[in-house]
Design an enzyme around this catalytic site. Structure first.
Site, PDB file in Angstrom:
ATOM      1  N   SER A   1      38.463 -36.534  17.307  1.00 29.69           N
ATOM      2  CA  SER A   1      37.366 -36.321  17.763  1.00 29.69           C
ATOM      3  C   SER A   1      36.638 -38.172  17.501  1.00 29.69           C
ATOM      4  O   SER A   1      37.617 -39.333  16.580  1.00 29.69           O
ATOM      5  CB  SER A   1      36.768 -35.990  16.769  1.00 29.69           C
ATOM      6  OG  SER A   1      34.582 -36.174  17.035  1.00 29.69           O
TER       7      SER A   1
ATOM      8  N   TYR B   1      32.692 -35.844   7.380  1.00 26.00           N
ATOM      9  CA  TYR B   1      33.800 -35.482   8.553  1.00 26.00           C
ATOM     10  C   TYR B   1      34.614 -37.043   9.439  1.00 26.00           C
ATOM     11  O   TYR B   1      35.204 -36.891  10.267  1.00 26.00           O
ATOM     12  CB  TYR B   1      32.877 -34.502   9.571  1.00 26.00           C
ATOM     13  CG  TYR B   1      33.336 -34.566  11.504  1.00 26.00           C
ATOM     14  CD1 TYR B   1      33.604 -33.559  10.824  1.00 26.00           C
ATOM     15  CD2 TYR B   1      32.892 -35.120  12.348  1.00 26.00           C
ATOM     16  CE1 TYR B   1      34.862 -32.565  12.607  1.00 26.00           C
ATOM     17  CE2 TYR B   1      33.701 -34.464  13.189  1.00 26.00           C
ATOM     18  CZ  TYR B   1      34.216 -33.343  13.340  1.00 26.00           C
ATOM     19  OH  TYR B   1      35.475 -32.990  14.555  1.00 26.00           O
TER      20      TYR B   1
END
Length: 257
Positions: A154, A167
């Site tokens: 990501s 995250y």
């Protein structure tokens, strides 16, 4: 092992290749399974709790030789067992797609809300679990002679923006691990990260889809990233970026700029 060739063709044919996808029963993983099957690969759809979804997906894939495997990221013994099952069926693996992961929406300012248990779970499943899968499947990838690994990462890894600080940290760790493994796995196995912006899935529990659309509107290419966008980038990277390894491929319409 096959020789590393530089014959000027520059294209890697997926017909007859074997691809294993963790988290393959839904979202990005399922989109990758569809594109790989369309390209002629035999797909092993890895799942944790999504056995029925995996079977339903397999029934819709074009081509033959598709199967499923239970690959829970928090159980190294089960991961090794899955790799042994794939070895008995296929003897080698040409592509490993690490799409499985987890997150939880916790405001970055809510330091107390990000508990040790949540942080540990996110790091374990996104980083250690992915490493465990790569470790278990590396002998099969080396047996291919020309294998590739794609880690679904990501842009949160380098923007520091995402569903939670844990995250963002996990995806940064995943990218660094990708770089480290590129040195270890070459020359017969390539590895790279695919780094999208927020993807139009239900991956983040409680995330408002309108938030994803609003974020995309701020990018130079104001289009929401879909699972199929990531899958198409996977196909391009595997088949055409023949001498790239240890790199991150950004799929965000320029949102990080």
């Amino acid at each position: 092992m096959a020789e590393i060739r530089n014959d000027g063709l520059g294209f890697y044919d997926l017909v007859g290749k074997v691809a294993v996808i963790t988290g393959g029963s839904s979202g990005i993983g399922a989109a990758c399974a569809r594109r790989l099957a369309e390209a002629g690969a035999s797909v092993v759809v890895g799942y944790n709790a999504g056995d029925s979804r995996a079977q339903e997906l397999i029934s819709t894939l074009p081509g033959t030789g598709h199967s499923s495997a239970h690959i829970p990221l928090d159980d190294s013994a089960a991961i090794r067992s899955a790799a042994e099952g794939v070895a008995r069926r296929h003897h080698s693996v040409d592509l490993l797609v690490n799409s499985a992961g987890v997150t939880e929406k916790v405001a970055h300012s809510d330091l107390e809300g990000l508990t040790d248990e949540t942080f540990d779970r996110i790091l374990t499943l996104n980083v250690r679990g992915t490493f465990s899968v790569i470790r278990a499947f590396t002998p099969l990838l080396r047996a291919s002679g020309d294998g590739a690994i794609a880690n679904i990462s990501s842009i949160s890894a380098f923007t520091g923006l995402g569903s939670s600080i844990a995250y963002c940290s996990a995806k940064a760790g995943l990218d660094t691990m990708t770089t480290s493994l590129a040195r270890v796995l070459g020359p017969h196995v390539r590895i790279f990260s695919l780094s999208p912006a927020a993807v139009d899935t239900n991956f983040v529990p409680g995330r408002d889809p309108a938030t994803v659309r609003a974020q995309a509107q701020s990018a130079p290419i104001p289009v929401v990233t879909t699972p199929d966008d990531v899958a198409c980038s996977l196909i391009g990277a595997v088949t055409s970026l023949r001498f790239s390894t240890g790199s991150a491929i950004i799929i965000d319409g320029g949102q990080h700029l």
